[in-house]
Design a protein around this motif. Structure first.
Motif, short mmCIF file in Angstrom:
data_model
loop_
_atom_site.label_atom_id
_atom_site.label_comp_id
_atom_site.label_asym_id
_atom_site.label_seq_id
_atom_site.Cartn_x
_atom_site.Cartn_y
_atom_site.Cartn_z
N GLU A 156 0.83 -1.20 0.00
CA GLU A 156 0.00 0.00 0.00
C GLU A 156 0.87 1.26 0.00
O GLU A 156 1.86 1.33 0.74
N GLY A 157 0.52 2.22 -0.85
CA GLY A 157 1.28 3.46 -0.93
C GLY A 157 0.83 4.32 -2.09
O GLY A 157 0.18 3.83 -3.03
N ASP A 158 1.15 5.62 -2.03
CA ASP A 158 0.76 6.56 -3.08
C ASP A 158 1.90 6.84 -4.06
O ASP A 158 1.80 7.73 -4.91
N TRP A 159 2.99 6.10 -3.95
CA TRP A 159 4.16 6.39 -4.74
C TRP A 159 3.88 6.29 -6.25
O TRP A 159 3.19 5.39 -6.71
N VAL A 160 4.46 7.22 -6.97
CA VAL A 160 4.43 7.14 -8.44
C VAL A 160 5.84 7.34 -9.01
O VAL A 160 6.04 7.28 -10.23
N PHE A 161 6.82 7.59 -8.14
CA PHE A 161 8.21 7.76 -8.56
C PHE A 161 9.12 6.90 -7.67
O PHE A 161 8.81 6.65 -6.50
N PHE A 162 10.22 6.46 -8.23
CA PHE A 162 11.28 5.86 -7.43
C PHE A 162 12.59 6.03 -8.19
O PHE A 162 12.62 6.05 -9.43
N VAL A 163 13.65 6.17 -7.42
CA VAL A 163 14.98 6.36 -8.02
C VAL A 163 15.99 5.55 -7.22
O VAL A 163 16.02 5.62 -5.98
N SER A 164 16.80 4.79 -7.94
CA SER A 164 17.93 4.11 -7.28
C SER A 164 19.09 5.10 -7.31
O SER A 164 19.69 5.35 -8.37
N THR A 165 19.41 5.67 -6.18
CA THR A 165 20.43 6.72 -6.12
C THR A 165 21.84 6.17 -6.01
O THR A 165 22.81 6.94 -6.12
N ASP A 166 21.97 4.84 -5.81
CA ASP A 166 23.29 4.22 -5.73
C ASP A 166 23.16 2.81 -6.29
O ASP A 166 22.64 1.90 -5.62
N LEU A 167 23.61 2.61 -7.50
CA LEU A 167 23.46 1.32 -8.15
C LEU A 167 24.37 0.26 -7.55
O LEU A 167 24.13 -0.94 -7.74
N CYS A 168 25.38 0.65 -6.85
CA CYS A 168 26.27 -0.32 -6.21
C CYS A 168 25.63 -0.89 -4.94
O CYS A 168 25.70 -2.09 -4.69
N SER A 169 25.01 -0.04 -4.15
CA SER A 169 24.37 -0.51 -2.92
C SER A 169 22.93 -0.95 -3.16
O SER A 169 22.35 -1.69 -2.37
N GLY A 170 22.34 -0.46 -4.27
CA GLY A 170 20.96 -0.83 -4.58
C GLY A 170 19.93 -0.03 -3.82
O GLY A 170 18.74 -0.37 -3.84
N VAL A 171 20.34 1.03 -3.16
CA VAL A 171 19.40 1.84 -2.39
C VAL A 171 18.40 2.50 -3.34
O VAL A 171 18.79 3.17 -4.30
N THR A 172 17.09 2.32 -3.05
CA THR A 172 16.03 2.88 -3.89
C THR A 172 15.06 3.65 -3.00
O THR A 172 14.65 3.15 -1.94
N THR A 173 14.71 4.83 -3.43
CA THR A 173 13.80 5.68 -2.67
C THR A 173 12.50 5.86 -3.45
O THR A 173 12.52 6.09 -4.66
N PHE A 174 11.35 5.77 -2.76
CA PHE A 174 10.03 5.88 -3.38
C PHE A 174 9.35 7.15 -2.88
O PHE A 174 9.47 7.53 -1.69
N THR A 175 8.63 7.82 -3.78
CA THR A 175 7.96 9.06 -3.40
C THR A 175 6.75 9.31 -4.29
O THR A 175 6.64 8.75 -5.40
N ASP A 176 5.86 10.16 -3.80
CA ASP A 176 4.73 10.61 -4.63
C ASP A 176 4.85 12.10 -4.94
O ASP A 176 3.95 12.71 -5.51
N ASP A 177 6.01 12.68 -4.55
CA ASP A 177 6.24 14.12 -4.76
C ASP A 177 7.21 14.34 -5.91
O ASP A 177 8.33 13.84 -5.90
N TYR A 178 6.76 15.13 -6.87
CA TYR A 178 7.58 15.33 -8.07
C TYR A 178 8.87 16.08 -7.74
O TYR A 178 9.94 15.75 -8.29
N ASN A 179 8.82 17.08 -6.88
CA ASN A 179 10.03 17.84 -6.54
C ASN A 179 11.06 16.95 -5.84
O ASN A 179 12.27 17.06 -6.10
N GLU A 180 10.56 16.07 -4.97
CA GLU A 180 11.49 15.14 -4.32
C GLU A 180 12.10 14.21 -5.37
O GLU A 180 13.29 13.86 -5.30
N PHE A 181 11.29 13.84 -6.33
CA PHE A 181 11.78 12.98 -7.42
C PHE A 181 12.93 13.66 -8.16
O PHE A 181 13.96 13.04 -8.46
N LEU A 182 12.79 14.97 -8.44
CA LEU A 182 13.85 15.69 -9.14
C LEU A 182 15.13 15.74 -8.29
O LEU A 182 16.24 15.61 -8.83
#
Length: 419
Positions: free
Chosen positions: A368-394
């Protein structure tokens, strides 16, 4: 004494009473015994004596017959014969000759015992089950084909099934996320046949119990993409490509059925799950990715569009059509492929790889969640962040670009963790 063959006892007694009455009458009338009456009485007594003796003999004969029957028939049936061969519950071993037995996926000790008993390897299922329970390693017996001796001791049979040298089959391992063309190549290599033969077998739909292709979407590259379950499979001697592929297809249907997925929803589940494994590094993130996919398919969502915008779908098509080549990222915005989910709304025409039950479950039960964006900010560690805010996505995109610059400067090599 009962007269078995003559007059009835009632008749004898009546006759006897009449004779006594006659004698009394003769005595009363002064006609003592005249010789004839006495003679007749003597004959009567003799007749009765003979009849009694005969009845006694007959009774003795009957009782003797019953005794003979008991000794010859009944007693042997309830008394063990010391010369009889005792029931075998376990063979002494080591056995003789050889037989090939197939142990199916998920078989327990009793089921394996049934298989071995039927094949003549062990004497009884109970003996094998006891030996199985007594060996702590028995639960690690793997499915497959084994060469075993006939009439083995049950404990030896357990040990033999744990011996990899007893395996007469080969094994094929298909990793999660593999494309169909990769699967065909591995099967061909294992069986030592041309990959074209495997591809042909994969599209013999009748061999899977199908009337036609399971995917008829426009632009689909392979109608069987996503339908072959990733796992390790036993390949008995003499197996064909069709045999191996049928195992994989049947497993996919079985796992979907376990999750209660209706036939008309199978393709959708397989497609969503196949995208999730390409977009997220860790299992715990898969249900979040599938939620993002579902949210983006809803008209009026926070992205302002119903496109997934996931590059993994177009990368799949490029890899299939251009084996061994790496796609230029600039093509993501211009390629007209139906697998380009930046340009085309909805899901791609097919799954983009094979998925297991964990990914199926993530597709059936998104977190369950309102997320429509996610970004893996470190491909080596695999850390992925999920958000529903476009500015946070940028902002997350900027973090990724900064990481990527360091990654490229380091020769595209992930740093070795300290310690």
């Amino acid at each position: 004494m009962t007269d078995l063959f003559g007059d009835s006892p009632e008749h004898d007694e009546l006759e006897y009473e009449e004779e006594r009455a006659s004698r009394r009458q003769r005595r009363t009338s002064g006609q003592g015994g005249n010789g004839r009456g006495d003679s007749r009485s003597a004959r009567e007594v003799a007749r009765r004596r003979r009849r009694s003796i005969f009845s006694f003999v007959v009774m003795i004969a009957i009782l003797g017959g019953i005794g003979f029957f008991a000794v010859k028939i009944i007693v042997p049936s309830v008394t063990p014969d010391p010369q009889a061969t005792p029931m075998v519950t376990d063979y002494p071993g080591p056995g003789h000759d050889e037989v090939t037995v197939d142990i199916p996926e998920g078989a327990n000790g009793a089921q394996i015992g049934d298989i071995l008993t039927t094949a003549g390897v062990v004497a009884t299922t109970d003996a094998f089950s006891a030996a199985f329970a007594a060996n702590s390693a028995a639960t690690s017996i793997q499915p497959g084909s084994y060469s075993l001796a006939l009439e083995m001791k049950a404990s030896d049979a357990v040990s033999a099934l744990l011996d990899p040298n007893r395996r007469v089959d080969s094994r094929i391992t298909i990793p999660e996320g593999w494309r169909a063309d990769q699967i065909y190549a591995r099967i061909a290599d294992n069986l030592g046949i041309p990959v074209e033969d495997v591809t042909t077998a994969a599209h013999d739909y009748a061999s899977f119990g199908l009337d036609g292709p399971p995917n008829t979407n426009d632009g689909v590259l392979d109608p069987m993409e996503g339908w072959f379950y990733p796992s390790t499979y036993s390949v008995p001697p003499g197996s064909t490509a069709a045999d191996v592929l049928k195992q994989m297809y049947d497993r996919t249907i079985s796992e979907l059925d376990k999750l209660g997925v209706a036939p008309e929803d199978r393709l959708r589940v397989l497609t969503i799950g196949s995208i999730a494994i390409k977009e997220a590094f860790f299992e715990e993130d898969w249900p979040k990715v599938t939620r993002v996919i579902e949210n983006r398919l809803v008209p009026g969502n926070a992205t302002g569009a119903t496109t997934l915008g996931m590059d993994s779908t177009l990368d799949y098509a490029w890899s299939v059509q251009n084996p061994g080549q790496t796609m230029d990222p600039s093509l993501h915005n211009s390629d007209t492929s139906p697998y380009n989910t930046r340009k085309n709304s909805g899901l791609p025409p097919s799954p983009i790889g094979s998925i297991d039950s964990r990914l199926m479950e993530a597709a059936v039960y998104p977190e369950e969640g309102d997320w429509v964006f996610f970004v893996s900010t470190d491909l080596c560690s695999g850390v992925t962040t999920f958000t529903d805010d476009y500015n946070e996505f940028l902002q997350l995109q900027e973090q990724f670009r900064a990481w990527n610059e360091k990654y490229v400067a380091n020769g595209s090599t992930c740093p070795v963790p300290e310690g």
